[in-house]
Motif scaffolding. Sequence first.
Motif, PDB file in Angstrom:
ATOM      1  N   THR A 158     -11.291  -5.502   7.560  1.00  0.00           N
ATOM      2  CA  THR A 158     -10.980  -5.136   6.176  1.00  0.00           C
ATOM      3  C   THR A 158     -12.252  -5.107   5.333  1.00  0.00           C
ATOM      4  OG1 THR A 158      -8.761  -6.099   6.308  1.00  0.00           O
ATOM      5  CG2 THR A 158      -9.695  -5.807   4.109  1.00  0.00           C
ATOM      6  N   ASN A 159     -12.371  -4.074   4.520  1.00  0.00           N
ATOM      7  CA  ASN A 159     -13.459  -3.964   3.556  1.00  0.00           C
ATOM      8  C   ASN A 159     -12.834  -3.974   2.167  1.00  0.00           C
ATOM      9  OD1 ASN A 159     -15.525  -3.076   1.802  1.00  0.00           O
ATOM     10  ND2 ASN A 159     -16.544  -1.961   3.459  1.00  0.00           N
ATOM     11  N   HIS A 160     -12.837  -5.133   1.521  1.00  0.00           N
ATOM     12  CA  HIS A 160     -12.187  -5.251   0.218  1.00  0.00           C
ATOM     13  C   HIS A 160     -12.885  -4.405  -0.839  1.00  0.00           C
ATOM     14  CE1 HIS A 160      -9.122  -8.073   1.274  1.00  0.00           C
ATOM     15  NE2 HIS A 160      -9.970  -9.008   1.674  1.00  0.00           N
ATOM     16  N   ALA A 161     -14.200  -4.265  -0.731  1.00  0.00           N
ATOM     17  CA  ALA A 161     -14.934  -3.487  -1.732  1.00  0.00           C
ATOM     18  C   ALA A 161     -14.503  -2.030  -1.729  1.00  0.00           C
ATOM     19  CB  ALA A 161     -16.434  -3.595  -1.479  1.00  0.00           C
ATOM     20  N   ALA A 162     -14.138  -1.528  -0.549  1.00  0.00           N
ATOM     21  CA  ALA A 162     -13.722  -0.130  -0.415  1.00  0.00           C
ATOM     22  C   ALA A 162     -12.213   0.033  -0.374  1.00  0.00           C
ATOM     23  CB  ALA A 162     -14.338   0.467   0.857  1.00  0.00           C
ATOM     24  N   ASN A 163     -11.459  -1.073  -0.453  1.00  0.00           N
ATOM     25  CA  ASN A 163      -9.998  -1.036  -0.318  1.00  0.00           C
ATOM     26  C   ASN A 163      -9.577  -0.328   0.971  1.00  0.00           C
ATOM     27  OD1 ASN A 163      -9.089  -2.463  -2.601  1.00  0.00           O
ATOM     28  ND2 ASN A 163      -9.415  -0.684  -3.914  1.00  0.00           N
ATOM     29  N   LEU A 164     -10.232  -0.705   2.057  1.00  0.00           N
ATOM     30  CA  LEU A 164      -9.940  -0.097   3.352  1.00  0.00           C
ATOM     31  C   LEU A 164      -9.740  -1.181   4.413  1.00  0.00           C
ATOM     32  CD1 LEU A 164     -12.550   2.827   3.508  1.00  0.00           C
ATOM     33  CD2 LEU A 164     -10.083   3.052   3.228  1.00  0.00           C
ATOM     34  N   GLY A 275       0.655   0.336   7.167  1.00  0.00           N
ATOM     35  CA  GLY A 275       0.542  -1.109   7.036  1.00  0.00           C
ATOM     36  C   GLY A 275      -0.871  -1.562   6.729  1.00  0.00           C
ATOM     37  N   HIS A 276      -1.856  -0.933   7.392  1.00  0.00           N
ATOM     38  CA  HIS A 276      -3.254  -1.291   7.118  1.00  0.00           C
ATOM     39  C   HIS A 276      -3.615  -0.999   5.666  1.00  0.00           C
ATOM     40  CE1 HIS A 276      -4.632  -0.978  11.612  1.00  0.00           C
ATOM     41  NE2 HIS A 276      -3.910  -2.062  11.359  1.00  0.00           N
ATOM     42  N   ALA A 277      -3.180   0.147   5.172  1.00  0.00           N
ATOM     43  CA  ALA A 277      -3.497   0.504   3.787  1.00  0.00           C
ATOM     44  C   ALA A 277      -2.830  -0.460   2.808  1.00  0.00           C
ATOM     45  CB  ALA A 277      -3.067   1.938   3.509  1.00  0.00           C
ATOM     46  N   GLY A 279      -2.063  -3.542   3.491  1.00  0.00           N
ATOM     47  CA  GLY A 279      -2.795  -4.795   3.644  1.00  0.00           C
ATOM     48  C   GLY A 279      -4.120  -4.802   2.922  1.00  0.00           C
ATOM     49  N   ALA A 280      -4.786  -3.638   2.866  1.00  0.00           N
ATOM     50  CA  ALA A 280      -6.072  -3.553   2.164  1.00  0.00           C
ATOM     51  C   ALA A 280      -5.899  -3.846   0.678  1.00  0.00           C
ATOM     52  CB  ALA A 280      -6.695  -2.180   2.367  1.00  0.00           C
ATOM     53  N   TYR A 281      -4.729  -3.503   0.136  1.00  0.00           N
ATOM     54  CA  TYR A 281      -4.471  -3.717  -1.293  1.00  0.00           C
ATOM     55  C   TYR A 281      -3.830  -5.068  -1.589  1.00  0.00           C
ATOM     56  CZ  TYR A 281      -5.899   0.773  -3.164  1.00  0.00           C
ATOM     57  OH  TYR A 281      -6.665   1.838  -3.585  1.00  0.00           O
ATOM     58  N   THR A 282      -3.041  -5.584  -0.657  1.00  0.00           N
ATOM     59  CA  THR A 282      -2.289  -6.809  -0.924  1.00  0.00           C
ATOM     60  C   THR A 282      -2.781  -8.020  -0.147  1.00  0.00           C
ATOM     61  OG1 THR A 282      -0.687  -6.386   0.852  1.00  0.00           O
ATOM     62  CG2 THR A 282      -0.224  -5.408  -1.317  1.00  0.00           C
ATOM     63  N   ASP A 283      -3.559  -7.792   0.923  1.00  0.00           N
ATOM     64  CA  ASP A 283      -3.994  -8.847   1.837  1.00  0.00           C
ATOM     65  C   ASP A 283      -2.793  -9.550   2.460  1.00  0.00           C
ATOM     66  OD1 ASP A 283      -6.355  -9.755   3.015  1.00  0.00           O
ATOM     67  OD2 ASP A 283      -6.346 -11.610   1.866  1.00  0.00           O
ATOM     68  N   ALA A 284      -1.683  -8.845   2.569  1.00  0.00           N
ATOM     69  CA  ALA A 284      -0.464  -9.417   3.140  1.00  0.00           C
ATOM     70  C   ALA A 284      -0.599  -9.570   4.651  1.00  0.00           C
ATOM     71  CB  ALA A 284       0.734  -8.529   2.812  1.00  0.00           C
ATOM     72  N   THR A 285       0.215 -10.443   5.216  1.00  0.00           N
ATOM     73  CA  THR A 285       0.243 -10.658   6.661  1.00  0.00           C
ATOM     74  C   THR A 285       0.565  -9.348   7.379  1.00  0.00           C
ATOM     75  OG1 THR A 285       0.991 -12.917   6.289  1.00  0.00           O
ATOM     76  CG2 THR A 285       1.296 -12.025   8.496  1.00  0.00           C
ATOM     77  N   HIS A 286      -0.216  -9.049   8.392  1.00  0.00           N
ATOM     78  CA  HIS A 286      -0.142  -7.735   9.047  1.00  0.00           C
ATOM     79  C   HIS A 286       1.263  -7.372   9.511  1.00  0.00           C
ATOM     80  CE1 HIS A 286      -1.075  -4.342  11.592  1.00  0.00           C
ATOM     81  NE2 HIS A 286      -0.715  -5.001  12.673  1.00  0.00           N
ATOM     82  N   ALA A 366      -5.715   5.385   0.815  1.00  0.00           N
ATOM     83  CA  ALA A 366      -6.315   4.556   1.860  1.00  0.00           C
ATOM     84  C   ALA A 366      -5.640   4.725   3.212  1.00  0.00           C
ATOM     85  CB  ALA A 366      -6.253   3.087   1.436  1.00  0.00           C
ATOM     86  N   THR A 367      -4.536   5.484   3.260  1.00  0.00           N
ATOM     87  CA  THR A 367      -3.796   5.675   4.512  1.00  0.00           C
ATOM     88  C   THR A 367      -4.425   6.776   5.347  1.00  0.00           C
ATOM     89  OG1 THR A 367      -1.715   4.975   3.482  1.00  0.00           O
ATOM     90  CG2 THR A 367      -1.553   6.237   5.526  1.00  0.00           C
ATOM     91  N   ILE A 368      -4.834   6.433   6.544  1.00  0.00           N
ATOM     92  CA  ILE A 368      -5.368   7.421   7.485  1.00  0.00           C
ATOM     93  C   ILE A 368      -4.188   8.175   8.093  1.00  0.00           C
ATOM     94  CG2 ILE A 368      -6.658   7.748   9.632  1.00  0.00           C
ATOM     95  CD1 ILE A 368      -8.167   5.124   8.921  1.00  0.00           C
ATOM     96  N   ILE A 369      -4.180   9.487   7.968  1.00  0.00           N
ATOM     97  CA  ILE A 369      -3.064  10.294   8.474  1.00  0.00           C
ATOM     98  C   ILE A 369      -3.409  10.823   9.867  1.00  0.00           C
ATOM     99  CG2 ILE A 369      -1.658  12.355   8.111  1.00  0.00           C
ATOM    100  CD1 ILE A 369      -2.006  11.945   5.108  1.00  0.00           C
ATOM    101  N   LEU A 370      -2.606  10.446  10.830  1.00  0.00           N
ATOM    102  CA  LEU A 370      -2.821  10.852  12.224  1.00  0.00           C
ATOM    103  C   LEU A 370      -1.924  12.034  12.576  1.00  0.00           C
ATOM    104  CD1 LEU A 370      -2.836   7.283  13.828  1.00  0.00           C
ATOM    105  CD2 LEU A 370      -4.800   8.602  13.010  1.00  0.00           C
ATOM    106  N   ASP A 371      -2.306  12.746  13.611  1.00  0.00           N
ATOM    107  CA  ASP A 371      -1.531  13.895  14.084  1.00  0.00           C
ATOM    108  C   ASP A 371      -1.092  13.653  15.515  1.00  0.00           C
ATOM    109  OD1 ASP A 371      -0.353  16.349  14.345  1.00  0.00           O
ATOM    110  OD2 ASP A 371      -2.216  17.474  14.590  1.00  0.00           O
TER     111      ASP A 371
END
Length: 390
Positions: A158-164, A275-277, A279-286, A366-371
């Motif tokens: 996690t990079n809190h500075a980048a919200n990622l 979920g990762h995105a 978590g980057a904003y809330t720091d919630a349990t994965h 912050a959500t990476i969109i996969l194909d």
Amino acid sequence: MLGNFKYSNPTTLYFGDKAQSHLAEALRPFGKKVMLIYGGGSIKRNGVYDDVMAALKEADKEVVELSGVMPNPTVVKMEEGAQLARRHNVDFILAVGGGSTIDYAKAVSVATWYDGDAWQHFWVEQANPAPDARIIPLGAVLTMAGTGSEMNGGSVITNHAANLKIGKVFGTEVMPKFAVLNPRYTFSLPHRQLVAGIYDMFNHIMEQYFSGHDDSTSDYLAEGLMRSIVASSLVAVKDPANYEARSNLMWAATWALNTLISQGKREDWMVHMLGHAIGAYTDATHGMTLSAVSEAYYRYVMQFCPAKFARFAKVVWDIPAEGKSEEQLASEGIDALMDWIRTIGAATRISQIGATPEMIEGIADATIILDSGYKKLTRAEVVDILRNSL
């Protein structure tokens, strides 16, 4: 089975209530100086630390300790670990803890001798280590079942500075050389962490299962693992010291994400990206970030492959199919999934874990969109799913 693949997993596992007795022998082939990495100190209260230190002494190792690894390990903490490893020129890393600790150890192993910005190179750019890169080998003593990190190359930072919050799946060169899995080491976990780990392992399987349209052996393996997790979870949440249930969960978590059931599959992983995105904003349990967004995501994507979701309902949840359309059966399967999530006590809404309406646009960015799943989402669809998860 469709597709062509190469399968290799070099991690040696020691499993069972005497698994720790093999730790000294597992450590002996590696160098003298070992960095011992762990979290907030619970291993000192439950006796695991003493077991590990005894094995390190028996193997005649010199120990450099690094504690304080957080549930969502950060870039800042990674850099701290890399600096310490360089300063002491460690030969081996031993991670003692759950998936976050093991993920963190992998990050330190590749970042220590990388001459550059490791976060940017490995996580943002998703680059792989150079063939001649110096990577510190590592091992693991598992104290929380869920991520499967003990037998794979994944590392989420996690990079809190980048919200990622980004995951990188490294190759076999970064996988643990060995892992010690004693189910009794998980008994002292708080209930919330137990539940989060249960849903994490279950969703790992779903991410691989809900892809492809062929009759895949990998899917049959996945269905058996999901049924095992459901059965054992219902016992473990009521009786946390039930060894059989906890051992089944630990074993299922490892096989859920050690790359076996992904063979021949495209895989999805959009619930994890969401979920990762979050978590980057809330720091919630994965695991809670995954359970909280699952209903909205799966109800949306099941329209693009109702047959697979209908199979999920029949095989995993034993829902009778007679007289029902695929769409109806698929919907009942999601109903059963959500009933189980509520029963074990996992989150069902992202508002329960700290997300607010004001965060939605940022989380979407912050959500990476996969194909790779049944439907490649647009940003607008991501926003709708997040709003429907509030």
